[in-house]
Design a protein around this motif. Structure first.
Motif, PDB file in Angstrom:
ATOM      1  N   ASP A   1      87.620  68.113  74.560  1.00 46.25           N
ATOM      2  CA  ASP A   1      87.030  69.754  74.690  1.00 46.25           C
ATOM      3  C   ASP A   1      88.250  70.428  75.607  1.00 46.25           C
ATOM      4  OD1 ASP A   1      84.779  69.358  73.014  1.00 46.25           O
ATOM      5  OD2 ASP A   1      83.783  68.690  74.689  1.00 46.25           O
ATOM      6  N   CYS A   2      89.207  69.970  75.485  1.00 40.85           N
ATOM      7  CA  CYS A   2      90.344  71.010  76.137  1.00 40.85           C
ATOM      8  C   CYS A   2      90.926  71.959  74.822  1.00 40.85           C
ATOM      9  CB  CYS A   2      91.383  69.930  76.429  1.00 40.85           C
ATOM     10  SG  CYS A   2      92.440  69.087  75.168  1.00 40.85           S
ATOM     11  N   ALA A   3      91.493  72.709  75.483  1.00 41.24           N
ATOM     12  CA  ALA A   3      92.072  73.725  74.660  1.00 41.24           C
ATOM     13  C   ALA A   3      93.113  73.098  73.585  1.00 41.24           C
ATOM     14  CB  ALA A   3      93.000  75.020  75.253  1.00 41.24           C
ATOM     15  N   PRO A   4      93.282  73.433  72.474  1.00 40.27           N
ATOM     16  CA  PRO A   4      94.275  72.818  71.434  1.00 40.27           C
ATOM     17  C   PRO A   4      95.768  72.920  71.960  1.00 40.27           C
ATOM     18  CG  PRO A   4      92.788  74.019  70.224  1.00 40.27           C
ATOM     19  CD  PRO A   4      92.403  74.352  71.776  1.00 40.27           C
ATOM     20  N   GLU A   5      96.067  74.001  72.751  1.00 40.81           N
ATOM     21  CA  GLU A   5      97.512  74.231  73.176  1.00 40.81           C
ATOM     22  C   GLU A   5      97.725  73.119  74.156  1.00 40.81           C
ATOM     23  OE1 GLU A   5      94.780  76.914  73.711  1.00 40.81           O
ATOM     24  OE2 GLU A   5      95.252  77.555  71.391  1.00 40.81           O
ATOM     25  N   LEU A   6      96.792  72.512  74.713  1.00 37.83           N
ATOM     26  CA  LEU A   6      96.993  71.463  75.621  1.00 37.83           C
ATOM     27  C   LEU A   6      97.413  69.967  74.938  1.00 37.83           C
ATOM     28  CD1 LEU A   6      94.395  72.336  78.706  1.00 37.83           C
ATOM     29  CD2 LEU A   6      97.031  72.661  78.481  1.00 37.83           C
ATOM     30  N   VAL A   7      97.153  70.017  73.929  1.00 33.73           N
ATOM     31  CA  VAL A   7      97.430  68.794  73.063  1.00 33.73           C
ATOM     32  C   VAL A   7      98.967  68.703  72.772  1.00 33.73           C
ATOM     33  CG1 VAL A   7      96.862  67.371  70.899  1.00 33.73           C
ATOM     34  CG2 VAL A   7      95.152  68.812  72.056  1.00 33.73           C
ATOM     35  N   GLU A   8      99.780  67.498  72.941  1.00 35.52           N
ATOM     36  CA  GLU A   8     100.923  67.306  72.741  1.00 35.52           C
ATOM     37  C   GLU A   8     101.150  66.459  71.472  1.00 35.52           C
ATOM     38  OE1 GLU A   8     104.701  64.881  74.573  1.00 35.52           O
ATOM     39  OE2 GLU A   8     103.174  65.285  75.872  1.00 35.52           O
ATOM     40  N   PRO A   9     101.669  67.062  70.380  1.00 34.63           N
ATOM     41  CA  PRO A   9     102.022  66.419  69.214  1.00 34.63           C
ATOM     42  C   PRO A   9     103.492  65.808  69.297  1.00 34.63           C
ATOM     43  CG  PRO A   9     102.024  68.614  68.740  1.00 34.63           C
ATOM     44  CD  PRO A   9     101.718  68.563  70.094  1.00 34.63           C
ATOM     45  N   ARG A  10     103.399  64.515  68.613  1.00 33.81           N
ATOM     46  CA  ARG A  10     104.740  64.026  68.579  1.00 33.81           C
ATOM     47  C   ARG A  10     104.908  63.362  67.033  1.00 33.81           C
ATOM     48  NH1 ARG A  10     106.541  60.869  73.691  1.00 33.81           N
ATOM     49  NH2 ARG A  10     108.732  61.172  72.903  1.00 33.81           N
ATOM     50  N   PHE A  11     105.981  63.265  66.537  1.00 32.98           N
ATOM     51  CA  PHE A  11     106.267  62.765  65.426  1.00 32.98           C
ATOM     52  C   PHE A  11     107.296  61.669  65.371  1.00 32.98           C
ATOM     53  CE2 PHE A  11     104.349  66.617  65.067  1.00 32.98           C
ATOM     54  CZ  PHE A  11     103.029  66.380  64.421  1.00 32.98           C
ATOM     55  N   ALA A  12     107.178  60.632  64.506  1.00 28.58           N
ATOM     56  CA  ALA A  12     108.400  59.603  64.205  1.00 28.58           C
ATOM     57  C   ALA A  12     108.430  59.206  62.871  1.00 28.58           C
ATOM     58  CB  ALA A  12     108.147  58.334  65.314  1.00 28.58           C
ATOM     59  N   VAL A  13     109.683  58.849  62.607  1.00 24.55           N
ATOM     60  CA  VAL A  13     109.795  57.800  61.455  1.00 24.55           C
ATOM     61  C   VAL A  13     110.217  56.441  61.807  1.00 24.55           C
ATOM     62  CG1 VAL A  13     111.412  57.697  59.251  1.00 24.55           C
ATOM     63  CG2 VAL A  13     110.936  59.985  60.199  1.00 24.55           C
ATOM     64  N   LEU A  14     109.240  55.477  61.522  1.00 21.70           N
ATOM     65  CA  LEU A  14     109.426  54.276  61.958  1.00 21.70           C
ATOM     66  C   LEU A  14     109.980  53.517  60.755  1.00 21.70           C
ATOM     67  CD1 LEU A  14     105.927  53.669  63.772  1.00 21.70           C
ATOM     68  CD2 LEU A  14     108.073  54.409  64.782  1.00 21.70           C
ATOM     69  N   PRO A  15     110.942  52.389  61.154  1.00 16.84           N
ATOM     70  CA  PRO A  15     111.401  51.554  60.129  1.00 16.84           C
ATOM     71  C   PRO A  15     110.159  50.745  59.792  1.00 16.84           C
ATOM     72  CG  PRO A  15     112.675  51.418  62.213  1.00 16.84           C
ATOM     73  CD  PRO A  15     111.467  52.216  62.460  1.00 16.84           C
ATOM     74  N   ASP A  16     110.192  50.424  58.456  1.00 16.34           N
ATOM     75  CA  ASP A  16     109.280  49.423  57.877  1.00 16.34           C
ATOM     76  C   ASP A  16     108.844  48.090  58.584  1.00 16.34           C
ATOM     77  OD1 ASP A  16     107.673  49.556  55.328  1.00 16.34           O
ATOM     78  OD2 ASP A  16     108.646  47.869  54.721  1.00 16.34           O
TER      79      ASP A  16
END
Length: 131
Positions: A86-101
């Motif tokens: 129940d925190c503010a969505p702005e406090l969520v840190e999104p990260r993304f990656a492309v992983l080798p198979d």
């Protein structure tokens, strides 16, 4: 709007996106209009509400993973780090990656044996907990 990816790491859960994810054609057309930024915002909102979404609501999390993968072909890993429920969505840190198979298959294997923990996923992919 199919997704070429099969496996997707969401936080410390590996989802098979090709495994029976039924999307109604009407919903598919509606989803087609959603851009990547909107989907990331949606992910932040969902994880702000429940940081354990990937464990507590796996089908909902799998749909989010499918949306992410279908908006950015090639991505196969996402992390939504929320400081608390129940925190503010702005406090969520999104990260993304492309992983080798090979890496994502190894993570899937660990998960199927019950050995994929947040620490194991972090060490393999994100490096957030490294000192």
């Amino acid at each position: 709007m199919g997704c070429p990816l099969v496996l997707f790491l969401l936080n410390d859960a590996v989802f098979d996106l090709a495994e029976g994810l039924a999307v109604d054609p009407v919903d598919e057309r509606r989803f087609a209009r959603l851009g990547f930024d909107y989907v990331v915002e949606l992910g932040c909102e969902l994880f702000a509400e429940n940081p354990m979404l990937h464990r507590d609501e796996p089908e909902r999390a799998r749909r989010l993973a499918w949306l992410i993968a279908s908006r950015n072909v090639g991505l196969n890993a996402a992390l939504f780090a929320a400081p608390e429920a129940d925190c503010a969505p702005e406090l969520v840190e999104p990260r993304f990656a492309v992983l080798p198979d090979a890496v994502i298959r190894q993570l899937k294997s660990k998960a199927s044996k019950g050995r994929l923990t947040p620490v194991a996923a972090d060490k393999a992919v994100w490096g957030r907990m490294a000192a």
